[in-house]
Motif scaffolding. Sequence first.
Motif, short mmCIF file in Angstrom:
data_model
loop_
_atom_site.label_atom_id
_atom_site.label_comp_id
_atom_site.label_asym_id
_atom_site.label_seq_id
_atom_site.Cartn_x
_atom_site.Cartn_y
_atom_site.Cartn_z
N SER A 139 0.85 -1.19 0.00
CA SER A 139 0.00 0.00 0.00
C SER A 139 0.89 1.24 0.00
O SER A 139 2.04 1.20 0.43
N ALA A 140 0.35 2.34 -0.49
CA ALA A 140 1.12 3.59 -0.54
C ALA A 140 1.40 4.07 0.87
O ALA A 140 0.55 3.95 1.75
N ASP B 105 1.84 6.56 4.04
CA ASP B 105 1.06 7.70 4.52
C ASP B 105 2.04 8.83 4.81
O ASP B 105 2.80 8.77 5.77
#
Length: 110
Positions: free
Chosen positions: A63-64, A66
Amino acid sequence: MLSEDGERPSESAQWIGPLVALGGMVSGFTKTSSDRQLIVAVSVPRRDLAAVLVGCGWIAASSAPDFKDPAEILRSLDPWTPVRMVTEYEVLADRFVQLRRLSAISRKLS
């Protein structure tokens, strides 16, 4: 599609998909076992290309991150700190000098 040399047309090699899938599996392992080291040994036709394919699978399965607000990060930097910033159109590598706050009026004039 890959080509091993520029003279031949590109073709789909059988070893591409499994290396990308391996990257995805390794990514999952590191999420659940961050305190352990995983060593993977594979026999491949091109080591550098295999590493890129495994890396692509890893990135695709992740996932990208944060990110914090860029202005908050810039405010915390000391002058002359080396920085690398990525914008929509370019990657900038330089030293941070100062952060100036522009008023809405000066932004419209620029």
